[in-house]
Design a protein around this motif. Structure first.
Motif, PDB file in Angstrom:
ATOM      1  N   ILE A   1      20.742 -11.452  14.301  1.00  0.00           N
ATOM      2  CA  ILE A   1      22.001 -10.891  14.807  1.00  0.00           C
ATOM      3  C   ILE A   1      22.727 -10.178  13.669  1.00  0.00           C
ATOM      4  O   ILE A   1      23.181  -9.040  13.823  1.00  0.00           O
ATOM      5  N   ASP A   2      22.821 -10.839  12.515  1.00  0.00           N
ATOM      6  CA  ASP A   2      23.529 -10.249  11.379  1.00  0.00           C
ATOM      7  C   ASP A   2      22.872  -8.941  10.942  1.00  0.00           C
ATOM      8  O   ASP A   2      23.565  -7.950  10.681  1.00  0.00           O
ATOM      9  N   LYS A   3      21.546  -8.912  10.877  1.00  0.00           N
ATOM     10  CA  LYS A   3      20.824  -7.694  10.488  1.00  0.00           C
ATOM     11  C   LYS A   3      21.032  -6.579  11.521  1.00  0.00           C
ATOM     12  O   LYS A   3      21.259  -5.424  11.155  1.00  0.00           O
ATOM     13  N   PHE A   4      20.948  -6.923  12.801  1.00  0.00           N
ATOM     14  CA  PHE A   4      21.121  -5.934  13.871  1.00  0.00           C
ATOM     15  C   PHE A   4      22.518  -5.328  13.817  1.00  0.00           C
ATOM     16  O   PHE A   4      22.681  -4.104  13.898  1.00  0.00           O
ATOM     17  N   MET A   5      23.526  -6.173  13.667  1.00  0.00           N
ATOM     18  CA  MET A   5      24.900  -5.678  13.642  1.00  0.00           C
ATOM     19  C   MET A   5      25.135  -4.806  12.411  1.00  0.00           C
ATOM     20  O   MET A   5      25.787  -3.767  12.495  1.00  0.00           O
TER      21      MET A   5
END
Length: 61
Positions: free
Chosen positions: A46-50
């Motif tokens: 999630i952190d990488k995608f955001m």
């Protein structure tokens, strides 16, 4: 250690109001993990995608 969220937990972590929006992000490439019937999303994914989809707003004149 990686944390894994249910869809509802992931939605809340991302500050989204609906699972429909989360599913749209999944279609745009947010990785999911499926073990049996359980679907999860890792916190680090999630952190990488955001971060990859961050847009810096330009100030209005």
């Amino acid at each position: 250690m990686t944390s894994y969220f249910s869809y509802t937990q992931a939605k809340d972590y991302m500050g989204l109001k609906s699972l429909t929006t989360l599913r749209a992000y999944i279609k745009q490439g947010l990785p999911t993990i499926q073990v049996g019937k359980s679907k999860r999303i890792s916190k680090s994914d999630i952190d990488k995608f955001m971060a990859a989809h961050r847009v810096v707003a330009k100030p209005e004149k």
